[in-house]
Design an enzyme around this catalytic site. Structure first.
Site, PDB file in Angstrom:
ATOM      1  N   ASP A  96     -10.131   3.386   6.555  1.00  0.00           N
ATOM      2  CA  ASP A  96      -8.819   4.222   6.525  1.00  0.00           C
ATOM      3  C   ASP A  96      -7.651   3.386   7.420  1.00  0.00           C
ATOM      4  O   ASP A  96      -8.111   3.044   8.619  1.00  0.00           O
ATOM      5  CB  ASP A  96      -9.032   5.613   6.908  1.00  0.00           C
ATOM      6  CG  ASP A  96      -7.634   6.503   6.849  1.00  0.00           C
ATOM      7  OD1 ASP A  96      -6.529   5.769   6.671  1.00  0.00           O
ATOM      8  OD2 ASP A  96      -7.919   7.782   6.871  1.00  0.00           O
ATOM      9  N   LYS A 137       7.083  13.123  -0.858  1.00  0.00           N
ATOM     10  CA  LYS A 137       7.427  14.144  -0.424  1.00  0.00           C
ATOM     11  C   LYS A 137       7.748  14.206   1.177  1.00  0.00           C
ATOM     12  O   LYS A 137       6.820  13.710   1.819  1.00  0.00           O
ATOM     13  CB  LYS A 137       6.419  15.687  -0.396  1.00  0.00           C
ATOM     14  CG  LYS A 137       6.115  15.897  -2.024  1.00  0.00           C
ATOM     15  CD  LYS A 137       5.241  16.954  -2.092  1.00  0.00           C
ATOM     16  CE  LYS A 137       4.912  17.323  -3.615  1.00  0.00           C
ATOM     17  NZ  LYS A 137       3.966  18.306  -3.706  1.00  0.00           N
ATOM     18  N   TYR A 143      -1.552  -3.795 -10.667  1.00  0.00           N
ATOM     19  CA  TYR A 143      -0.409  -2.878 -10.876  1.00  0.00           C
ATOM     20  C   TYR A 143       0.872  -3.740 -11.353  1.00  0.00           C
ATOM     21  O   TYR A 143       1.760  -3.284 -12.036  1.00  0.00           O
ATOM     22  CB  TYR A 143      -0.180  -2.140  -9.599  1.00  0.00           C
ATOM     23  CG  TYR A 143      -1.277  -0.886  -9.655  1.00  0.00           C
ATOM     24  CD1 TYR A 143      -1.464  -0.004 -10.606  1.00  0.00           C
ATOM     25  CD2 TYR A 143      -1.970  -0.715  -8.339  1.00  0.00           C
ATOM     26  CE1 TYR A 143      -2.403   0.883 -10.462  1.00  0.00           C
ATOM     27  CE2 TYR A 143      -2.764   0.301  -8.134  1.00  0.00           C
ATOM     28  CZ  TYR A 143      -2.995   1.221  -9.250  1.00  0.00           C
ATOM     29  OH  TYR A 143      -4.103   2.205  -9.306  1.00  0.00           O
ATOM     30  N   THR A 159      -0.392  -8.524  -8.542  1.00  0.00           N
ATOM     31  CA  THR A 159      -1.521  -7.660  -8.281  1.00  0.00           C
ATOM     32  C   THR A 159      -1.644  -7.143  -9.622  1.00  0.00           C
ATOM     33  O   THR A 159      -0.859  -7.262 -10.560  1.00  0.00           O
ATOM     34  CB  THR A 159      -1.187  -6.655  -7.293  1.00  0.00           C
ATOM     35  OG1 THR A 159      -0.113  -5.590  -7.731  1.00  0.00           O
ATOM     36  CG2 THR A 159      -0.685  -6.975  -6.053  1.00  0.00           C
ATOM     37  N   ASP A 180       0.839   3.793  -2.015  1.00  0.00           N
ATOM     38  CA  ASP A 180       1.009   5.098  -2.125  1.00  0.00           C
ATOM     39  C   ASP A 180       2.470   5.446  -1.572  1.00  0.00           C
ATOM     40  O   ASP A 180       2.778   5.681  -0.116  1.00  0.00           O
ATOM     41  CB  ASP A 180       0.030   6.082  -1.826  1.00  0.00           C
ATOM     42  CG  ASP A 180       0.249   7.413  -2.581  1.00  0.00           C
ATOM     43  OD1 ASP A 180       1.312   7.899  -2.528  1.00  0.00           O
ATOM     44  OD2 ASP A 180      -0.791   8.304  -2.624  1.00  0.00           O
ATOM     45  N   GLU A 238      -5.366  -7.237   3.871  1.00  0.00           N
ATOM     46  CA  GLU A 238      -4.529  -6.414   2.790  1.00  0.00           C
ATOM     47  C   GLU A 238      -5.031  -5.014   2.938  1.00  0.00           C
ATOM     48  O   GLU A 238      -6.145  -4.702   2.676  1.00  0.00           O
ATOM     49  CB  GLU A 238      -4.838  -7.051   1.425  1.00  0.00           C
ATOM     50  CG  GLU A 238      -4.217  -6.458   0.282  1.00  0.00           C
ATOM     51  CD  GLU A 238      -4.421  -6.668  -1.202  1.00  0.00           C
ATOM     52  OE1 GLU A 238      -3.633  -6.436  -1.901  1.00  0.00           O
ATOM     53  OE2 GLU A 238      -5.448  -7.555  -1.324  1.00  0.00           O
TER      54      GLU A 238
END
Length: 213
Positions: free
Chosen positions: A97, A123, A195, A193, A119, A45
């Site tokens: 990362d 842009k 969030y 989750t 995320d 994950e």
């Protein structure tokens, strides 16, 4: 979201190396054998956050291995403390990362990938940072086994539309998707989750996508 710095996080992580795995590149191709000491399927994950999702998943599937990946130590340490308390032998965590996946996983080493509320990087100039951009999909193609799965959830409708198109354009098998998870057949098996629970309380729809390599 602003992350509160936890000066003690790095030391706590380093002091728990059996759960918070250090120098992950040395285990490339040997995660299940060396770290979990079995031959069970390995699932990962990205953006684990406080760890509720991956902990519940590891409890539900004790015959599978799970690796939580979180790049922010001040968040990782919160998940780490929960994992230690639960004493789950099939769940480990790393500070890493996602852009460097092929450095720590061998070809076809991974069974499933979970992308939860990534995320959105809205842009255009940041497109390559999205975890469903071609750059990342190419890495997933390498590390996933044949017919390996990706399960993707987001509250961001624009990111979802982008991701669905990205998977289609890069020749992934779209198994199914919904733009309203909480009014779909997938709700029964869904693990929320932190969030996600917040968004649902606010009345926000949750998008879900299931693809295979």
């Amino acid at each position: 979201m602003r992350l509160r710095n936890k000066p003690w996080a790095k030391e706590y992580i380093e002091n728990n190396p059996t759960v918070a795995i250090q120098k992950p590149a040395q285990y490339k191709g040997q995660w299940s054998k060396v770290i979990f000491q079995n031959n069970n399927p390995l699932n990962i994950e990205f953006g684990t956050g406080k760890g509720d999702f991956i902990i519940a998943l590891a409890k539900k599937y004790p015959a599978q291995n799970f690796l939580a990946i979180e790049r922010y130590p001040s968040v990782l340490v919160l998940a780490l403390k929960k994992i230690i308390t639960e004493n789950l032998l099939n769940l480990k965590i790393i500070d890493f990362d996602a852009a460097m996946l092929v450095d720590i996983f061998a070809p076809q080493e991974i069974n499933k990938i979970y992308l939860n509320f990534s995320d959105p990087w809205p842009k255009a100039r940041h497109e390559k940072r999205r975890l469903t951009s071609k750059k990342f999909l190419d890495s997933y193609q390498v590390i996933l086994r044949l017919n390996g799965e990706i399960h993707f959830k987001t509250d961001n409708d624009e990111l979802f539309a982008y991701s669905l198109e990205s998977f289609q354009m890069n020749n992934w098998k779209i198994i199914d998707y919904t733009v309203d998870l909480y009014h779909s057949k997938y709700l029964e098996d869904n693990i929320a989750t932190e969030y996600e629970r917040r968004f649902v309380k606010l009345g926000k729809n949750i998008n879900y996508l299931y693809v295979q390599k």
